[in-house]
Design a protein around this motif. Structure first.
Motif, mmCIF file in Angstrom:
data_model
loop_
_atom_site.group_PDB
_atom_site.id
_atom_site.type_symbol
_atom_site.label_atom_id
_atom_site.label_comp_id
_atom_site.label_asym_id
_atom_site.label_seq_id
_atom_site.Cartn_x
_atom_site.Cartn_y
_atom_site.Cartn_z
ATOM 1 N N ALA A 41 0.830 -1.208 0.000
ATOM 2 C CA ALA A 41 0.000 0.000 0.000
ATOM 3 C C ALA A 41 0.865 1.259 0.000
ATOM 4 C CB ALA A 41 -0.933 -0.009 1.211
ATOM 5 N N ASP A 42 1.964 1.248 0.745
ATOM 6 C CA ASP A 42 2.861 2.410 0.789
ATOM 7 C C ASP A 42 3.520 2.636 -0.570
ATOM 8 O OD1 ASP A 42 2.224 2.787 3.426
ATOM 9 O OD2 ASP A 42 4.075 1.908 4.222
ATOM 10 N N ALA A 43 3.944 1.543 -1.231
ATOM 11 C CA ALA A 43 4.561 1.676 -2.552
ATOM 12 C C ALA A 43 3.537 2.184 -3.565
ATOM 13 C CB ALA A 43 5.146 0.337 -2.994
ATOM 14 N N ASN B 102 7.926 3.451 -11.492
ATOM 15 C CA ASN B 102 9.258 3.912 -11.090
ATOM 16 C C ASN B 102 9.234 4.526 -9.696
ATOM 17 O OD1 ASN B 102 10.835 3.090 -13.242
ATOM 18 N ND2 ASN B 102 10.501 4.966 -14.410
ATOM 19 N N ALA B 103 8.187 5.292 -9.395
ATOM 20 C CA ALA B 103 8.103 5.885 -8.060
ATOM 21 C C ALA B 103 7.885 4.815 -6.996
ATOM 22 C CB ALA B 103 6.970 6.908 -8.016
ATOM 23 N N ALA B 104 7.060 3.817 -7.309
ATOM 24 C CA ALA B 104 6.869 2.707 -6.370
ATOM 25 C C ALA B 104 8.178 1.964 -6.146
ATOM 26 C CB ALA B 104 5.791 1.763 -6.894
ATOM 27 N N GLU C 31 3.338 -7.351 -5.924
ATOM 28 C CA GLU C 31 3.007 -6.990 -7.305
ATOM 29 C C GLU C 31 2.144 -5.731 -7.295
ATOM 30 O OE1 GLU C 31 0.739 -8.814 -11.286
ATOM 31 O OE2 GLU C 31 0.729 -9.927 -9.386
ATOM 32 N N LEU C 32 2.457 -4.823 -8.183
ATOM 33 C CA LEU C 32 1.673 -3.611 -8.392
ATOM 34 C C LEU C 32 1.516 -3.395 -9.891
ATOM 35 C CD1 LEU C 32 3.246 -1.107 -5.802
ATOM 36 C CD2 LEU C 32 0.990 -2.200 -5.654
ATOM 37 N N PRO C 33 0.417 -2.743 -10.320
ATOM 38 C CA PRO C 33 -0.674 -2.199 -9.523
ATOM 39 C C PRO C 33 -1.599 -3.295 -9.026
ATOM 40 C CG PRO C 33 -1.123 -1.869 -11.840
ATOM 41 C CD PRO C 33 0.257 -2.437 -11.758
ATOM 42 N N ARG C 34 -2.434 -2.961 -8.060
ATOM 43 C CA ARG C 34 -3.335 -3.940 -7.486
ATOM 44 C C ARG C 34 -4.476 -4.259 -8.450
ATOM 45 N NH1 ARG C 34 -4.604 0.820 -4.493
ATOM 46 N NH2 ARG C 34 -6.729 1.553 -4.929
ATOM 47 N N VAL D 261 13.166 0.658 -2.895
ATOM 48 C CA VAL D 261 14.625 0.711 -2.778
ATOM 49 C C VAL D 261 15.019 1.507 -1.537
ATOM 50 C CG1 VAL D 261 16.725 1.600 -3.861
ATOM 51 C CG2 VAL D 261 15.041 0.377 -5.242
ATOM 52 N N ALA D 262 14.310 2.611 -1.279
ATOM 53 C CA ALA D 262 14.609 3.409 -0.085
ATOM 54 C C ALA D 262 14.357 2.621 1.185
ATOM 55 C CB ALA D 262 13.764 4.681 -0.097
#
Length: 818
Positions: free
Chosen positions: A437-439, A616-618, A797-800, A623-624
């Motif tokens: 959910a955060d990603a 890419n943002a997810a 896996e994303l997107p949901r 990675v962070a």
């Protein structure tokens, strides 16, 4: 002395960070939670894994020695209590539970059986009269002594943990069987395992040990997909209680990932519980049978419950031949529907079995005969959501250890002391769901930045309601490409004048290296109904629609809705108009995509569309998070870095976190361009995913994260490339993959020319699950299956599912090394 010094001296603690005013966060060393396993050898357990097992051993040794719950020798229920009430489960219910499990095992007619975790011997008493030999193991010295003291003929029980199959004690006992066991049984045992890594080590050894055509029975599995339902039934809103569950739960997708990487051909059967009483044992558990190197059997016909009308079971029995009935509602969750028990009764005399639906834990299936339940692991492939107790256990122990070390050093203990484990394996289902959910939120915030917010307003994550145009835009892309390809085929094989594929390609003058593209076009157009294929294998175009819409305007609009700049619309439009020249190699697709010769600028046109921005943002967020739980600089290897779009996103996510980032590509042009762009923040090297990466100079086990963004489809054999990638990962390391999981017809008609092999080289996917299809992209089941077979367990896996972001079919997968 600072608090960091005594804490960092402890082998379990890899990192100490300040938190708030005087608070501390301690992070576990990945080695302490790892399970390292090589076939034929005892697994090497991290210290926290070993402690978890010792804890369970102590619990059960005390429980069994107390004698509480012993009704008779074959029904000792010590330790069996209901979760909600804490009261013993009814004896008649438990007797039925044991009888059903024994029936499941004996259905496969074993003669030599190894039971791991035999407990008080409830199954031993039911099984041994039907066997030539039985070996049991358990951690409790008390039950080992008691069961051996019964003097049962052909029975040996030894003290050993489940992972000690290859230990001397178990091997010596197995030698008395004379031959390899044809059944390995783990019933109501996996709950005590610390992690999926440990489960994999045990099952890989069990699968490797069992004789051909034998079985590995994994019984009484708690289904992780029903964890929330279980606790909400006990106590509404009890997410914290679910997160704190101290047992291992997993789902069919996780089991399939483990089984697929074992190195032997097998099939999997998932059986529902058919106990008469409605208890947690009936509702939330299932039995799995792994058939190792089974004989070939005819495929089962598939029927749906809602298609059979009144009396579906009678209609099914009249079907003839192997058959599976899917979509059966479960009366335990849907009042008025059949239950597993009632279906079992209805199947009496048919040889059938009641199955668990592989995709919906609250639904059932039926197979006649029961052998028709067996499916390859690929049918179960997907992203598993297990609940692993190791994380909570490790955090509790780390907190205890940290406080103890600070007391010993005479240092104050902070009021707020938090422990955490590295991202990757070992996490409970609740935290994994939260991480996804955060990603997802990070990706949606990036989408918000594509649309300038009002002045002075902070961007909010873009909701699905603002993305409902995406499926329409993708559909328009497909329709435009289909019309262009149909017109092309109609020019050489019009309606009523069918021609073979070879004749069509000759008429078009297709260069030999592009013939695979035309064959794929014909398959797609035939499926879509715009081209017909006669019984002789010849093709002709259906009548063209003279009222087709203006594709020029439609293409521009679709590109804008999907976030592509105008230059991409120009490329697609030009490529569709010049298909004959592209096919003849008179013009190269590269010349159309890079008309001004500026390769990097041209490639960047495709970087910032809706899907890539979101994924890419997810990825940068993930990675962070990985960096925040590692000892030193996060070790990142990016494969196929290309124009650097994913690289920039990863670096944005890392912010100021230290990282040892290796940017790689098959082309020196891209590594040199990346060096100009990113400078000395990265290291650079040439790596080709179509060759052994370690042999090319990559460090085995030297990466905490491997990024493969839109590169895996370029592999000639995806599975082989993934096995090479796996070798780069350290314990607990993550592979982050972004890939399309469906074929977009506009890409098939245009960008595919970039992927034609040079003369004499094999085509993409020739040896993997794409083989023989001409497809470039793996599907949403094939990609997780390839990951699993390579020893990489998909965990996110994303997107949901259900989001409009699914429409472009670009997905992010995160996997960890088994």
């Amino acid at each position: 002395m600072t608090p960091h010094e005594p804490l960092l001296a402890h082998p379990w603690i890899a990192r100490v960070d300040p938190a708030g005013t005087g608070g501390l966060v301690v992070t576990a060393d990945p080695a302490a939670t790892a399970v390292r396993h090589e076939p034929g050898r005892l697994p090497v357990l991290g210290d926290l894994v070993a402690e978890h097992l010792e804890h369970w051993g102590e619990v059960y040794d005390w429980t069994y020695s107390s004698g509480e719950g012993a009704h008779r020798p074959d029904l000792d229920l010590s330790g069996w209590r209901a979760t909600g009430t804490g009261r013993p489960l009814p004896a008649d219910h438990m007797a039925e539970w044991a009888d059903r499990t024994a029936e499941l095992v004996l259905r496969h007619q074993p003669s030599r059986l190894l039971e791991l975790g035999c407990g008080t011997g409830m199954l031993l008493h039911r099984l041994h009269p039907h066997l030539k030999g039985y070996v049991g193991t358990d951690l409790s010295e008390h039950v080992v002594t008691r069961l051996n003291g019964l003097g049962l003929d052909g029975v040996t029980v030894v003290r050993a943990a489940a992972h000690e199959i290859n230990g001397g004690t178990v091997r010596a006992a197995l030698a008395r069987l004379g031959e390899r066991p044809d059944c390995v049984l783990l019933n109501s045992v996996t709950q005590c395992f610390p992690s999926v890594e440990y489960l994999a080590a045990v099952l890989h050894d069990a699968i490797g040990l069992v004789a051909p055509a034998g079985t590995v029975v994994v019984g009484d599995v708690r289904h992780s997909g029903l964890l929330d339902e279980h606790y909400s039934r006990l106590e509404p809103g009890s997410a914290d209680r679910a997160a704190a569950d101290t047992e291992l739960l997993f789902d069919p997708a996780t089991l399939a990932a483990v089984a697929a990487s074992a190195g032997r051909r097998l099939t999997v059967s998932l059986f529902a519980k058919t106990l008469t009483a409605d208890t947690e044992l009936t509702r939330y558990r299932f039995d799995a049978v792994l058939h190792v190197e089974p004989p070939q059997s005819p495929p089962a016909a598939i029927r749906r419950w809602d298609e059979l009308g009144p009396g579906p079971m009678a209609a099914l029995a009249r079907q003839g031949g192997p058959v599976r009935l899917t979509g059966v509602p479960n009366g335990l969750f849907e009042p008025g529907a059949p239950t597993g028990a009632s279906l079992r009764a209805a199947l009496a005399g048919t040889g059938g079995g009641v199955l668990l639906d592989r995709d919906d834990a609250m639904r059932l299936q039926v197979a006649i005969p029961a052998a028709a339940a067996a499916t390859p692991p690929d049918a179960l492939a997907g992203v598993g959501r297990p609940h692993e107790p190791l994380g909570a256990f490790a955090r509790a122990r780390l907190s205890e250890v940290a406080r103890r070390e600070l007391r010993r050093a005479g240092l104050p203990i902070p009021e707020h002391l938090t422990a955490r484990i590295p991202s990757g394996p070992g996490h409970d289902a609740v935290s994994v769901t939260r991480e996804a959910a955060d990603a997802d939120r990070a990706g949606r915030l990036a989408l918000a930045r594509m649309i300038p917010a009002g002045r002075g307003r902070a961007p909010e994550p873009v909701p699905d309601s603002a993305l409902t145009h995406l499926p329409h835009a993708v559909r328009r892309f497909d329709e435009i490409a289909l019309r262009a390809l149909t017109r092309l085929i109609a020019g050489v094989a019009p309606a009523g004048r069918p021609r073979t594929a070879g004749q069509i390609m000759a008429a078009l003058g297709v260069a030999s290296r592009h013939e695979w593209i035309v064959r794929r076009w014909l398959q797609v157009l035939t499926t879509e109904g715009t081209v017909r294929r006669d019984p002789g294998g010849r093709f002709d175009a259906a009548a063209l629609d003279t009222a087709a819409p203006d594709d020029t305007a439609g293409l521009d609009r679709a590109c804008a809705e999907l976030g592509y700049p105008g230059q991409m619309a120009i490329f697609y439009r030009t490529a569709l108009a010049r298909l004959p020249e592209l096919l003849r190699d008179e013009i190269m697709a590269q010349a159309l995509l890079f008309p001004d010769g500026d390769l990097l600028t041209s490639l960047s046109k495709d970087q910032h569309n809706v899907s890539n921005t979101y994924l890419n943002a997810a990825m940068g967020h993930l990675v962070a998070r990985a960096a925040a739980t590692r000892t030193g600089p996060l070790r990142v290897v990016e494969l196929g870095g290309g124009a650097g779009g994913s690289t920039a996103a990863a670096l944005d996510g890392l912010g100021g976190a230290p990282a040892d980032y290796l940017f790689t590509d098959v082309s020196r042009f891209f590594t040199m361009s990346a060096e100009d762009r990113f400078g000395d923040r990265l290291r650079y090297a040439l790596l080709d995913i179509n060759a052994d990466l370690v042999a090319q100079g990559a460090v085995p086990g030297g990466a905490d994260v491997v990024i493969a963004a839109n590169v895996l489809h370029c592999a000639r054999h995806a599975g082989r490339s993934l096995r090479w990638i796996r070798e780069l990962l350290a314990p607990g390391g993550l592979l982050v993959v972004t890939e399309a999981i469906r074929e977009h017809y506009l890409v098939l008609a245009t960008m595919q020319f970039l992927l034609s092999a040079r003369e004499g080289e094999p085509q993409l996917g020739a040896g993997d699950r794409r083989g023989g299809t001409g497809r470039v992209f793996l599907t949403g089941r094939e990609l997780p299956a390839e990951l699993a077979e390579a020893g990489l367990r998909p965990i996110l896996e994303l997107p949901r599912a259900g989001s409009p972001l699914v429409a472009p079919a670009q997905h992010l997968f995160v996997a960890t090394r088994l």
